[in-house]
Design an enzyme around this catalytic site. Structure first.
Site, short mmCIF file in Angstrom:
data_model
loop_
_atom_site.label_atom_id
_atom_site.label_comp_id
_atom_site.label_asym_id
_atom_site.label_seq_id
_atom_site.Cartn_x
_atom_site.Cartn_y
_atom_site.Cartn_z
N LYS A 1 0.84 -1.20 0.00
CA LYS A 1 0.00 0.00 0.00
C LYS A 1 0.88 1.26 0.00
O LYS A 1 0.72 2.14 -0.84
CB LYS A 1 -0.91 0.00 1.24
CG LYS A 1 -1.89 1.15 1.23
CD LYS A 1 -2.51 1.36 2.59
CE LYS A 1 -1.67 2.30 3.39
NZ LYS A 1 -2.24 2.89 4.55
N ASP B 1 -6.30 0.96 0.96
CA ASP B 1 -6.35 1.33 2.38
C ASP B 1 -7.72 0.95 2.95
O ASP B 1 -8.53 0.30 2.28
CB ASP B 1 -6.02 2.82 2.58
CG ASP B 1 -7.17 3.72 2.16
OD1 ASP B 1 -8.13 3.23 1.51
OD2 ASP B 1 -7.14 4.90 2.51
#
Ligand code: SF4
Length: 299
Positions: free
Chosen positions: A167, A185
């Site tokens: 991420k 996320d």
């Protein structure tokens, strides 16, 4: 959510429920219909899912034409550190913290030899400050020792740095190096599940499933659109369905507040007439009046 509920949602969310929905082009009535050909979690065909997903992204691009990373940064190193610090806190909190950190330790070499206790004191407002201190000092050491003090522009290098997962790596690649990436996320996970884009729960699998619905060139902007929508309208606890411009496309319409007036009061940041999260947005993200984003209703 069942296909039946999704279909009902499509009917139950007429465009008049949200002002911006009125602007939207006519939407095909209820996407998920072919139960016998069910290939997506919403029970719609693959083709219908791809069309609906891309339609949602196009609609969100009109709602948030100014969507961008909400972390303040001047270079890839600052973005990398800020992204690591943003875990379990808001970007605003990070933006309030990083000026002191980068004033004291402007380069990876500086942060690599920092006294951990001093860094912990600076990072305390971000939460999990001991672990975050270990990560940012550790990744700075790795940058200084293995990459000549530069942030590498390759995924395989970035994910080897302490505290850096896919991420974080994609945030850096997408926004500091212009390389397409999907940022999975907490908002992204919640919204793509509400939209029935995928039934996966593992972030890497979500990334792969959603990535397959879009051209690679869309990935970075898609991530911004989804995350901005999650922060402003499609909240975790009380999504503002009655003020949501993509309600006709959403199988989860009705999970949140459907009354338009009550829903408008749930909107956050510039959609609620308030400031955004960046304290020093780049000039490119300011409107003619110097504001971080267009006021409510203009997007
Ligand atoms: S706010 Fe409601 S209608 Fe809009 S995307 Fe979220 S769940 Fe769907």
């Amino acid at each position: 959510m069942t296909a039946k509920k999704a279909e009902a949602a499509g009917k139950a969310a007429p465009a008049k429920r949200a002002a911006s929905a009125r602007k939207a082009a006519p939407v095909k009535k209820a996407a998920p219909v072919k139960k016998t050909a069910a290939k997506s979690p919403a029970g719609e065909s693959r083709t219908a899912l791809v069309r609906r997903a891309r339609r949602i992204n196009r609609e969100l691009a009109e709602v948030y034409p100014y969507a961008h990373p909400e972390l303040d940064f001047d270079d890839p190193f600052q973005l990398l550190v800020a992204t690591v610090l943003s875990a379990q806190t808001t970007d605003l909190r990070v933006n309030q913290t990083t000026p002191a950190l980068f004033a004291e330790y402007p380069t990876p070499e500086d942060l690599a030899v920092a006294d951990p206790e001093k860094v912990e004191e600076i990072l305390r407002p971000c939460g999990f400050f001991r672990a975050k201190t270990r990560s940012v000092i550790g990744l700075s050491k790795a940058l200084a020792e293995d990459f000549g003090g530069e942030v590498p522009g390759r995924l395989e290098d970035l994910v080897k740095l302490p505290g850096v997962g896919r991420k974080t790596a994609f945030v850096v690649l997408g926004n500091a190096f212009g390389r397409p990436g999907i940022t999975v996320d907490t908002h992204f996970q919640r919204l793509v599940r509400r939209w029935k884009w995928t039934g996966e729960t593992d972030p890497d699998k979500i990334e792969a499933a959603v990535g397959a619905l879009f051209p690679k060139s869309d990935w970075t902007d898609l991530s911004h659109h989804v995350i901005w929508h999650g922060r402003r309208i499609c909240h975790a606890r009380r999504p503002a369905c009655g003020a949501c411009p993509i309600a006709p496309l959403c199988p989860a319409y009705g999970e949140g507040e459907t009354d338009p007036e009550k829903a408008r009061k749930l909107l956050k940041y510039e959609k609620g007439g308030l400031p955004g999260q960046r304290l020093k947005p780049p000039r490119a993200y300011l409107d003619a009046g110097g504001r971080p984003a267009p006021p409510l209703g203009s997007g």
